[in-house]
Write an enzyme that holds these catalytic residues in place. Structure first.
Site, PDB file in Angstrom:
ATOM      1  N   ASP A 251      32.884  42.685  39.888  1.00  0.00           N
ATOM      2  CA  ASP A 251      33.694  43.209  40.998  1.00  0.00           C
ATOM      3  C   ASP A 251      33.965  44.703  40.847  1.00  0.00           C
ATOM      4  O   ASP A 251      34.477  45.343  41.759  1.00  0.00           O
ATOM      5  CB  ASP A 251      35.025  42.432  41.059  1.00  0.00           C
ATOM      6  CG  ASP A 251      35.833  42.765  42.306  1.00  0.00           C
ATOM      7  OD1 ASP A 251      35.205  43.011  43.354  1.00  0.00           O
ATOM      8  OD2 ASP A 251      37.073  42.783  42.235  1.00  0.00           O
ATOM      9  N   SER A 272      38.597  43.727  48.520  1.00  0.00           N
ATOM     10  CA  SER A 272      37.597  42.670  48.655  1.00  0.00           C
ATOM     11  C   SER A 272      38.227  41.440  49.289  1.00  0.00           C
ATOM     12  O   SER A 272      39.361  41.065  48.972  1.00  0.00           O
ATOM     13  CB  SER A 272      36.987  42.351  47.290  1.00  0.00           C
ATOM     14  OG  SER A 272      37.970  42.393  46.290  1.00  0.00           O
ATOM     15  N   GLN A 322      29.679  40.068  48.194  1.00  0.00           N
ATOM     16  CA  GLN A 322      31.091  40.279  48.491  1.00  0.00           C
ATOM     17  C   GLN A 322      31.230  40.914  49.868  1.00  0.00           C
ATOM     18  O   GLN A 322      30.416  41.756  50.250  1.00  0.00           O
ATOM     19  CB  GLN A 322      31.695  41.217  47.434  1.00  0.00           C
ATOM     20  CG  GLN A 322      33.160  41.505  47.639  1.00  0.00           C
ATOM     21  CD  GLN A 322      33.753  42.360  46.505  1.00  0.00           C
ATOM     22  OE1 GLN A 322      34.018  43.530  46.725  1.00  0.00           O
ATOM     23  NE2 GLN A 322      33.953  41.790  45.337  1.00  0.00           N
TER      24      GLN A 322
HETATM   25  C1  LIG Z   1      38.084  46.569  43.432  1.00  0.00           C
HETATM   26  C2  LIG Z   1      38.249  45.736  44.663  1.00  0.00           C
HETATM   27  C3  LIG Z   1      39.357  44.776  44.412  1.00  0.00           C
HETATM   28  O1  LIG Z   1      39.436  44.243  43.381  1.00  0.00           O
HETATM   29  S1  LIG Z   1      40.423  44.501  45.668  1.00  0.00           S
HETATM   30  C4  LIG Z   1      41.441  43.291  44.966  1.00  0.00           C
HETATM   31  C5  LIG Z   1      41.110  41.926  45.412  1.00  0.00           C
HETATM   32  N1  LIG Z   1      41.343  41.746  46.804  1.00  0.00           N
HETATM   33  C6  LIG Z   1      42.590  41.758  47.334  1.00  0.00           C
HETATM   34  O2  LIG Z   1      43.590  42.019  46.709  1.00  0.00           O
HETATM   35  C7  LIG Z   1      42.686  41.413  48.792  1.00  0.00           C
HETATM   36  C8  LIG Z   1      43.757  40.366  48.998  1.00  0.00           C
HETATM   37  N2  LIG Z   1      43.935  40.078  50.395  1.00  0.00           N
HETATM   38  C9  LIG Z   1      44.771  40.800  51.161  1.00  0.00           C
HETATM   39  O3  LIG Z   1      45.508  41.668  50.705  1.00  0.00           O
HETATM   40  C10 LIG Z   1      44.760  40.459  52.624  1.00  0.00           C
HETATM   41  O4  LIG Z   1      44.074  39.272  52.836  1.00  0.00           O
HETATM   42  C11 LIG Z   1      44.080  41.605  53.434  1.00  0.00           C
HETATM   43  C12 LIG Z   1      42.675  41.872  52.933  1.00  0.00           C
HETATM   44  C13 LIG Z   1      44.881  42.875  53.331  1.00  0.00           C
HETATM   45  C14 LIG Z   1      43.962  41.196  54.902  1.00  0.00           C
HETATM   46  O5  LIG Z   1      45.138  41.192  55.388  1.00  0.00           O
HETATM   47  P1  LIG Z   1      45.668  41.266  56.860  1.00  0.00           P
HETATM   48  O6  LIG Z   1      45.428  39.994  57.537  1.00  0.00           O
HETATM   49  O7  LIG Z   1      45.270  42.496  57.522  1.00  0.00           O
HETATM   50  O8  LIG Z   1      47.117  41.290  56.267  1.00  0.00           O
HETATM   51  P2  LIG Z   1      48.441  41.927  56.697  1.00  0.00           P
HETATM   52  O9  LIG Z   1      48.696  41.626  58.117  1.00  0.00           O
HETATM   53  O10 LIG Z   1      49.401  41.476  55.654  1.00  0.00           O
HETATM   54  O11 LIG Z   1      48.178  43.499  56.499  1.00  0.00           O
HETATM   55  C15 LIG Z   1      48.001  44.089  55.250  1.00  0.00           C
HETATM   56  C16 LIG Z   1      48.129  45.589  55.445  1.00  0.00           C
HETATM   57  O12 LIG Z   1      47.050  46.044  56.294  1.00  0.00           O
HETATM   58  C17 LIG Z   1      47.620  46.645  57.458  1.00  0.00           C
HETATM   59  N3  LIG Z   1      46.773  46.280  58.595  1.00  0.00           N
HETATM   60  C18 LIG Z   1      46.538  45.051  59.046  1.00  0.00           C
HETATM   61  N4  LIG Z   1      45.712  45.102  60.082  1.00  0.00           N
HETATM   62  C19 LIG Z   1      45.456  46.422  60.300  1.00  0.00           C
HETATM   63  C20 LIG Z   1      44.661  47.128  61.237  1.00  0.00           C
HETATM   64  N5  LIG Z   1      43.978  46.497  62.171  1.00  0.00           N
HETATM   65  N6  LIG Z   1      44.592  48.463  61.136  1.00  0.00           N
HETATM   66  C21 LIG Z   1      45.268  49.133  60.199  1.00  0.00           C
HETATM   67  N7  LIG Z   1      46.056  48.508  59.251  1.00  0.00           N
HETATM   68  C22 LIG Z   1      46.126  47.173  59.339  1.00  0.00           C
HETATM   69  C23 LIG Z   1      48.997  46.073  57.586  1.00  0.00           C
HETATM   70  O13 LIG Z   1      49.832  46.915  58.300  1.00  0.00           O
HETATM   71  C24 LIG Z   1      49.413  45.971  56.141  1.00  0.00           C
HETATM   72  O14 LIG Z   1      49.755  47.250  55.650  1.00  0.00           O
HETATM   73  P3  LIG Z   1      51.017  47.466  54.677  1.00  0.00           P
HETATM   74  O15 LIG Z   1      50.699  46.675  53.428  1.00  0.00           O
HETATM   75  O16 LIG Z   1      52.196  46.904  55.393  1.00  0.00           O
HETATM   76  O17 LIG Z   1      51.059  48.949  54.455  1.00  0.00           O
END
Ligand SMILES: CCC(=O)SCCNC(=O)CCNC(=O)[C@H](O)C(C)(C)COP(=O)(O)OP(=O)(O)OC[C@H]1O[C@@H](n2cnc3c(N)ncnc32)[C@H](O)[C@@H]1OP(=O)(O)O
Length: 337
Positions: A251, A272, A322
């Site tokens: 990852d 991710s 991914q």
């Molecule tokens: C090295 C790569 C990695 O290892 S990454 C680490 C592993 N992956 C993760 O931690 C991802 C875990 N999953 C998540 O956090 C959620 O499922 C994610 C991917 C964020 C999807 O969430 P979503 O359904 O958008 O969640 P939410 O409504 O809680 O929003 C989270 C933040 O994103 C923002 N958001 C949402 N939609 C939009 C949009 N259309 N345009 C702009 N921003 C958007 C929300 O406002 C929220 O932001 P904030 O956290 O309040 O600042």
């Protein structure tokens, strides 16, 4: 601790169809001769990160080592720990051949993660486990992992490993950073960013094949190639553990591949969403493997990345896929690196 429970198996995660596992590089070469290995520090990945605490039957607790700047848990750590928990409940003659995970919530670095294993099915050849990684009473990851016994097959093929310089002829990320830092005209912001990177305690070592492209510092390289291995010594013998380490490693810097065709944009938010992995052959995660990463598609604020982990003798060890959310903004200033 799970590490001990998982111990004792031999390095035969061969799913290429042979009951005789192919020779892994350590059988033939002396990349890290045993005399030197015993002097190396044991990898923190096995002493700490992937060494889960058993709380009850099929219930484990994992703690964190390196936390990315995003202050959400590193996805590879959660996947690696989930695979450790899943593997602890399968017999020694079964080896992980695939896993499929969704990251449903950001991991909180302030608290440990609980791993709850469901023994979904035990079949004659395949065994499936479902793992929920839980924080604050809610899942942050759901993972399904499948294990297979060694079985012969006349069907065997693989792609060919890209021809690249050997790791001995390349610089580590840290060496490259020191080289960039010695540039007198380096922008202050870049210097700060690079110093922060140096302070990272990522438990893996990386040698980019195309150094200037690795952090998108110059022209576009659509494919990312780097040598990677766990820092410290793990040793041969426990293939289940090597798969867990590879899940951790796989990852790292993976999703960034989807930004390579778009040098005029940088990620404002990236995470991710899911991660899938298939293990094909035996390997040692504490020996150099080539990670070949490419992105076949991006759109709708998401990017898809695919990767292949090659043993340095050209055997395909594992494949990964991914998808991630990528919210970007245009780069306004050219890099001074
Ligand atoms: C090295 C790569 C990695 O290892 S990454 C680490 C592993 N992956 C993760 O931690 C991802 C875990 N999953 C998540 O956090 C959620 O499922 C994610 C991917 C964020 C999807 O969430 P979503 O359904 O958008 O969640 P939410 O409504 O809680 O929003 C989270 C933040 O994103 C923002 N958001 C949402 N939609 C939009 C949009 N259309 N345009 C702009 N921003 C958007 C929300 O406002 C929220 O932001 P904030 O956290 O309040 O600042």
């Amino acid at each position: 601790m799970v590490e001990r429970e998982m111990g004792g198996s031999t390095d035969n995660c061969n799913h290429s169809g042979d009951t005789e596992p192919p020779k892994s590089p350590e059988d033939e070469s002396s990349e890290r001769p045993e005399a030197q290995c015993t002097q190396d520090l044991k990898s923190v990945l096995i002493t700490s990160v992937l060494n889960l605490e058993k709380l009850d039957v099929d219930l484990y607790r994992g703690t964190h080592h390196w936390v990315p700047r995003s202050q959400r848990l590193f996805g590879g750590q959660i996947v690696g720990q989930a695979l450790v928990a899943a593997a602890a409940s399968v017999s020694d003659n079964l080896y992980a051949h695939s896993l499929h995970c969704y990251f449903v919530r950001a991991g909180d670095p302030k608290v440990p993660v609980l791993y709850q294993v469901d023994r979904t099915r035990d079949g004659r050849s395949f065994t499936v486990r479902s793992v929920r990684a839980i924080q604050h009473g809610q899942p942050i990851l759901i993972c399904q992992a499948s294990f297979h016994m060694l079985q012969p097959s006349p069907l065997q093929h693989q792609f060919t490993m890209p021809v690249v310089p050997q790791p001995e002829d390349l610089l580590t990320v840290e060496e490259l950073i020191h080289r960039y830092l010695s540039k007198p005209d380096l922008a202050k912001k870049s210097r700060q960013g690079l110093n922060k990177l140096l302070a990272n305690e990522v438990p893996i070592e990386i040698k980019p094949v195309h150094p200037p492209h690795f952090y998108r510092l110059s022209a576009v390289e659509l494919r990312k190639l780097f040598w990677v291995r766990a820092r410290g010594y793990i040793g041969e013998g426990n293939m289940k553990l090597h798969c867990c380490v590879a899940a951790y490693v796989s990852d790292y810097a993976f999703l960034g591949t989807a930004l390579l065709p778009h040098p005029n944009y940088r990620a404002q938010f990236s995470a991710s969403l899911d991660h899938a992995m298939w293990f094909h052959n035996t390997f040692r995660s504490d020996e150099w493997m080539l990670y070949e990463c490419e992105s076949p598609w991006a759109g709708g604020s998401r990017g898809l990345v695919q990767g292949r982990l090659w043993r340095r003798d050209g055997v395909l060890a594992a494949s990964c896929s991914q998808e991630g959310v990528l919210r970007v903004k245009p780069v306004t200033e050219p890099s001074k690196l």
